[in-house]
Design an enzyme around this catalytic site. Structure first.
Site, mmCIF file in Angstrom:
data_model
loop_
_atom_site.group_PDB
_atom_site.id
_atom_site.type_symbol
_atom_site.label_atom_id
_atom_site.label_comp_id
_atom_site.label_asym_id
_atom_site.label_seq_id
_atom_site.Cartn_x
_atom_site.Cartn_y
_atom_site.Cartn_z
ATOM 1 N N ARG A 117 0.837 -1.198 0.000
ATOM 2 C CA ARG A 117 0.000 0.000 0.000
ATOM 3 C C ARG A 117 0.872 1.248 0.000
ATOM 4 O O ARG A 117 0.603 2.217 -0.702
ATOM 5 C CB ARG A 117 -0.870 0.015 1.264
ATOM 6 C CG ARG A 117 -1.951 -1.028 1.252
ATOM 7 C CD ARG A 117 -2.597 -1.142 2.628
ATOM 8 N NE ARG A 117 -3.619 -2.182 2.606
ATOM 9 C CZ ARG A 117 -3.922 -2.950 3.656
ATOM 10 N NH1 ARG A 117 -3.300 -2.781 4.799
ATOM 11 N NH2 ARG A 117 -4.863 -3.860 3.550
ATOM 12 N N PHE A 119 -11.577 -4.422 -5.300
ATOM 13 C CA PHE A 119 -11.524 -5.324 -4.138
ATOM 14 C C PHE A 119 -10.917 -4.535 -2.964
ATOM 15 O O PHE A 119 -9.925 -4.931 -2.374
ATOM 16 C CB PHE A 119 -10.695 -6.582 -4.440
ATOM 17 C CG PHE A 119 -11.085 -7.298 -5.706
ATOM 18 C CD1 PHE A 119 -12.138 -8.212 -5.710
ATOM 19 C CD2 PHE A 119 -10.413 -7.049 -6.903
ATOM 20 C CE1 PHE A 119 -12.499 -8.876 -6.879
ATOM 21 C CE2 PHE A 119 -10.765 -7.709 -8.075
ATOM 22 C CZ PHE A 119 -11.805 -8.626 -8.070
ATOM 23 N N ASP A 139 -16.056 -2.796 -4.112
ATOM 24 C CA ASP A 139 -16.069 -4.055 -3.371
ATOM 25 C C ASP A 139 -17.504 -4.557 -3.362
ATOM 26 O O ASP A 139 -18.450 -3.775 -3.447
ATOM 27 C CB ASP A 139 -15.556 -3.857 -1.930
ATOM 28 C CG ASP A 139 -15.058 -5.158 -1.304
ATOM 29 O OD1 ASP A 139 -13.837 -5.345 -1.210
ATOM 30 O OD2 ASP A 139 -15.904 -6.001 -0.923
ATOM 31 N N SER A 140 -17.660 -5.880 -3.240
ATOM 32 C CA SER A 140 -19.010 -6.438 -3.218
ATOM 33 C C SER A 140 -19.615 -6.406 -1.814
ATOM 34 O O SER A 140 -20.806 -6.617 -1.646
ATOM 35 C CB SER A 140 -19.003 -7.880 -3.742
ATOM 36 O OG SER A 140 -18.070 -8.645 -3.006
ATOM 37 N N ASP A 193 -6.813 -6.428 -6.408
ATOM 38 C CA ASP A 193 -6.379 -7.272 -5.282
ATOM 39 C C ASP A 193 -7.491 -8.276 -4.951
ATOM 40 O O ASP A 193 -8.113 -8.191 -3.890
ATOM 41 C CB ASP A 193 -6.057 -6.379 -4.068
ATOM 42 C CG ASP A 193 -5.499 -7.169 -2.898
ATOM 43 O OD1 ASP A 193 -4.975 -8.280 -3.122
ATOM 44 O OD2 ASP A 193 -5.577 -6.670 -1.751
ATOM 45 N N CYS A 239 -3.154 -13.728 -4.318
ATOM 46 C CA CYS A 239 -2.837 -14.312 -3.005
ATOM 47 C C CYS A 239 -3.053 -15.822 -3.041
ATOM 48 O O CYS A 239 -3.215 -16.464 -2.014
ATOM 49 C CB CYS A 239 -3.643 -13.648 -1.897
ATOM 50 S SG CYS A 239 -5.417 -13.783 -2.111
HETATM 51 N N1 SAH Z 1 -7.318 -4.748 -1.059
HETATM 52 C C1 SAH Z 1 -7.894 -5.050 0.244
HETATM 53 C C2 SAH Z 1 -8.050 -6.511 0.505
HETATM 54 C C3 SAH Z 1 -8.854 -7.255 -0.525
HETATM 55 S S1 SAH Z 1 -9.537 -8.728 0.062
HETATM 56 C C4 SAH Z 1 -7.087 -4.369 1.329
HETATM 57 O O1 SAH Z 1 -6.072 -3.712 1.028
HETATM 58 O O2 SAH Z 1 -7.450 -4.473 2.484
HETATM 59 C C5 SAH Z 1 -10.671 -9.126 -1.179
HETATM 60 C C6 SAH Z 1 -11.925 -8.277 -1.185
HETATM 61 O O3 SAH Z 1 -12.634 -8.636 -2.373
HETATM 62 C C7 SAH Z 1 -12.905 -8.464 -0.062
HETATM 63 O O4 SAH Z 1 -13.187 -7.240 0.535
HETATM 64 C C8 SAH Z 1 -14.184 -9.022 -0.724
HETATM 65 O O5 SAH Z 1 -15.379 -8.481 -0.165
HETATM 66 C C9 SAH Z 1 -14.016 -8.543 -2.131
HETATM 67 N N2 SAH Z 1 -14.642 -9.352 -3.193
HETATM 68 C C10 SAH Z 1 -14.604 -10.692 -3.367
HETATM 69 N N3 SAH Z 1 -15.159 -11.019 -4.547
HETATM 70 C C11 SAH Z 1 -15.555 -9.862 -5.132
HETATM 71 C C12 SAH Z 1 -16.167 -9.533 -6.375
HETATM 72 N N4 SAH Z 1 -16.488 -10.484 -7.258
HETATM 73 N N5 SAH Z 1 -16.404 -8.240 -6.653
HETATM 74 C C13 SAH Z 1 -16.083 -7.276 -5.766
HETATM 75 N N6 SAH Z 1 -15.481 -7.531 -4.584
HETATM 76 C C14 SAH Z 1 -15.223 -8.788 -4.278
#
Ligand code: SAH
Length: 395
Positions: free
Chosen positions: A211, A227, A249-250, A299, A339
């Protein structure tokens, strides 16, 4: 102590200090160990190999702990391992800019099945092996003595518990119940963390360094954080002067927390927008609108939970990255992550090359991202390496 004798020729992994002994390698067991009991693993010729936790229910029948036969696996042994792990994190915590990190990372810290995350004055534990579950009380005692936390919370709801035939567990283990939102600091940015309802153990502290690295490119730029969860990349970008950040984000809870965090840090809320949507859908919508960004972060959650899922995951990563590339201004930056432990960095580069070809773009790799030092990779346990990413310029 009960002896577990291996089949002839099956001692190689244990000799190399790999911490997993699969059930197929075992010839016989001299007795009936309980799940989580410490046993001595021996080669076919009876030579001592290691001590480990036995679990009849798990494919990893023994999780190896200690390769020195003269050691005793008692409370003092755990204390030493925990002290070593905690001391190794001082580099992350000493500047005072960060008060949340992973203190114990399971096999990588020689404590298979134990994860300890620090959230300010609270600790969140994941006990992911029967052996760790059995000695939970000792672990709590030691953590209290070493760290004087306000409270210790159990967040053992990961799938890994089912492989060990353990029920999911969640709740207060000791001390004060954490508030609904704990305030923590990472890279001098404040976050509200909801341990009970949050994902993983509440926060993705493994992206701390990435970050910060990415944010250095953000001044004056438009950023799309896909995400976003509670806003790790969004907030770091705003802190260094991004012109505008869009977070997708979802999860409604994730975005609510993100909004909270924008205000908590005193950032200009008009420079940030949150969109609750499926990222793939949203990227297509941006394409139709003709909207473009200077920096895009991808991510996603783990697409490949195992090697067998690799082909499907590779296609999903490719499609996601192709769409990301198409939404960048020329010369824009894509910070893309995986990941999935099953996708190694070379495979990931191939996927990005494939995405670039499909998108009709040229791509330069500027940087390679890794997991941070509080998620060490034990050389005898390459499976512990999971987070990787690339910062690429798309032309
Ligand atoms: N980048 C974040 C961590 C990401 S974790 C950070 O720095 O903290 C992955 C995230 O993806 C989660 O918040 C989850 O809610 C979201 N997610 C999972 N599948 C998704 C999708 N199809 N569309 C949007 N968000 C999604």
């Amino acid at each position: 102590m009960i002896d577990v004798i291996l089949k002839k020729g099956k001692e190689k992994a244990a000799l190399q200090h790999h911490p997993w002994m699969f059930s197929g390698a075992i010839d016989r067991i001299k007795g009936t160990p309980g799940n989580g009991e410490v046993v001595a693993v021996r080669a076919a010729d009876k030579a001592f190999l290691a001590y480990g936790y036995y679990n009849a229910q798990s494919r990893v029948a023994v999780r190896l702990l200690e390769w020195d036969e003269s050691k005793v696996i008692d409370k003092a042994w755990y204390q030493e391992k925990l002290q070593t792990a905690i001391a190794a994190r001082q580099h992350v915590l000493h500047s005072g800019e960060t008060n949340t990190c992973r203190l114990v990372f399971s096999e990588a810290d020689f404590l298979p099945g134990l994860i300890v995350d620090k959230y300010g004055d609270f600790l969140s534990l994941q006990l992911l092996s029967a052996g760790m579950e059995n000695i939970k009380a000792d672990i709590i005692d030691i953590l209290r003595e070493e760290l004087q936390p306000l409270g210790i919370f159990d967040k053992s709801d990961a799938n890994a518990r089912t492989h060990e035939n353990l029920e999911a567990a969640q709740g207060l283990l000791w001390g004060e119940m954490p508030p609904e939102f704990i305030e923590v600091k990472e890279n001098n940015i404040l976050y509200h963390i909801n341990i009970a309802e949050g994902q993983k153990s509440g926060f993705y502290c493994d992206q701390r360094d990435n970050r910060r690295i990415l944010a250095a490119y953000a001044p004056g730029k438009t950023v799309l954080d896909c995400f976003s969860y509670s806003g790790g990349f969004s907030l770091n970008s705003l802190s260094l002067g991004a012109a505008h950040v869009t977070s997708v984000d979802s999860s409604a809870l994730a975005l609510q927390t993100l909004q909270h965090n924008v205000v908590l840090n005193g950032f200009d809320a008009t420079k940030q927008e949150s969109i609750q949507s499926d990222v793939n859908k949203q990227l297509r919508a941006f394409k139709e609108e003709g909207r473009k960004f200077d920096i895009i972060i991808l991510d996603p959650p783990k697409y490949a939970p195992s090697r067998s899922a690799l082909d499907r995951a590779a296609r999903a990563y490719k499609d996601l990255n192709r769409m990301g590339m198409l939404l960048l201004e020329s010369g824009g930056l894509l910070a893309t992550f995986s990941c999935s432990g099953a996708v190694d960095i070379d495979t990931f580069k191939q996927i990005i090359a494939w995405a670039a070809l499909d998108a009709g773009k040229e791509v330069q790799i500027l940087k390679q991202f890794n997991q941070p030092e509080d998620h060490p990779i034990r050389i005898s346990f390459p499976e512990g390496e999971y987070l990787k990413g690339l910062l690429v310029r798309v032309l």
